[in-house]
Design a protein around this motif. Sequence first.
Motif, mmCIF file in Angstrom:
data_model
loop_
_atom_site.group_PDB
_atom_site.id
_atom_site.type_symbol
_atom_site.label_atom_id
_atom_site.label_comp_id
_atom_site.label_asym_id
_atom_site.label_seq_id
_atom_site.Cartn_x
_atom_site.Cartn_y
_atom_site.Cartn_z
ATOM 1 N N LYS A 188 0.829 -1.201 0.000
ATOM 2 C CA LYS A 188 0.000 0.000 0.000
ATOM 3 C C LYS A 188 0.865 1.254 0.000
ATOM 4 O O LYS A 188 0.602 2.205 -0.717
ATOM 5 C CB LYS A 188 -0.937 -0.015 1.206
ATOM 6 N N TRP A 189 1.924 1.248 0.804
ATOM 7 C CA TRP A 189 2.808 2.408 0.876
ATOM 8 C C TRP A 189 3.502 2.640 -0.463
ATOM 9 O O TRP A 189 3.738 3.768 -0.859
ATOM 10 C CB TRP A 189 3.862 2.213 1.971
ATOM 11 N N LEU A 190 3.789 1.562 -1.179
ATOM 12 C CA LEU A 190 4.450 1.669 -2.483
ATOM 13 C C LEU A 190 3.429 1.713 -3.618
ATOM 14 O O LEU A 190 3.650 1.182 -4.694
ATOM 15 C CB LEU A 190 5.421 0.496 -2.684
ATOM 16 N N GLN A 216 11.926 6.049 -3.168
ATOM 17 C CA GLN A 216 11.036 5.590 -2.102
ATOM 18 C C GLN A 216 11.679 4.431 -1.333
ATOM 19 O O GLN A 216 11.621 4.378 -0.105
ATOM 20 C CB GLN A 216 9.698 5.120 -2.659
ATOM 21 N N LEU A 217 12.277 3.504 -2.068
ATOM 22 C CA LEU A 217 12.933 2.365 -1.427
ATOM 23 C C LEU A 217 14.106 2.847 -0.578
ATOM 24 O O LEU A 217 14.339 2.334 0.524
ATOM 25 C CB LEU A 217 13.382 1.348 -2.477
ATOM 26 N N TRP A 218 14.846 3.823 -1.083
ATOM 27 C CA TRP A 218 15.965 4.410 -0.340
ATOM 28 C C TRP A 218 15.459 5.046 0.958
ATOM 29 O O TRP A 218 16.042 4.867 2.023
ATOM 30 C CB TRP A 218 16.660 5.449 -1.214
ATOM 31 N N ASP A 219 14.354 5.797 0.856
ATOM 32 C CA ASP A 219 13.778 6.459 2.030
ATOM 33 C C ASP A 219 13.330 5.461 3.092
ATOM 34 O O ASP A 219 13.307 5.774 4.276
ATOM 35 C CB ASP A 219 12.595 7.341 1.634
ATOM 36 N N LEU A 220 12.964 4.240 2.657
ATOM 37 C CA LEU A 220 12.572 3.186 3.595
ATOM 38 C C LEU A 220 13.794 2.467 4.179
ATOM 39 O O LEU A 220 13.644 1.545 4.973
ATOM 40 C CB LEU A 220 11.669 2.163 2.900
#
Length: 89
Positions: A28-30, A65-69
Amino acid sequence: MTHQDRPEANPQVFEIVVDGDLGARWSKWLNGLAHTAEVQDSSPAGTILTVPVRDQAALRGLLNQLWDLNLTLISVRRIDPHPKQEGDR
């Protein structure tokens, strides 16, 4: 330029593998991306995200986004969304 020639009309599909098991809550977040967990020796070896992207800017946004996670990126590769079946030309 025809409608089919525009990049957003025919998005490319990428397979992105990140370390660990993201689980359904991250989908959902992605933005509801399709994902499957790759299991190796009965333990999560990583999560495979199969992602259609309209252009390189969208791909970079997803990678950000993946980096931010704080996820560890294992691989990124473009895949054929419609692989040819036996007998296809």
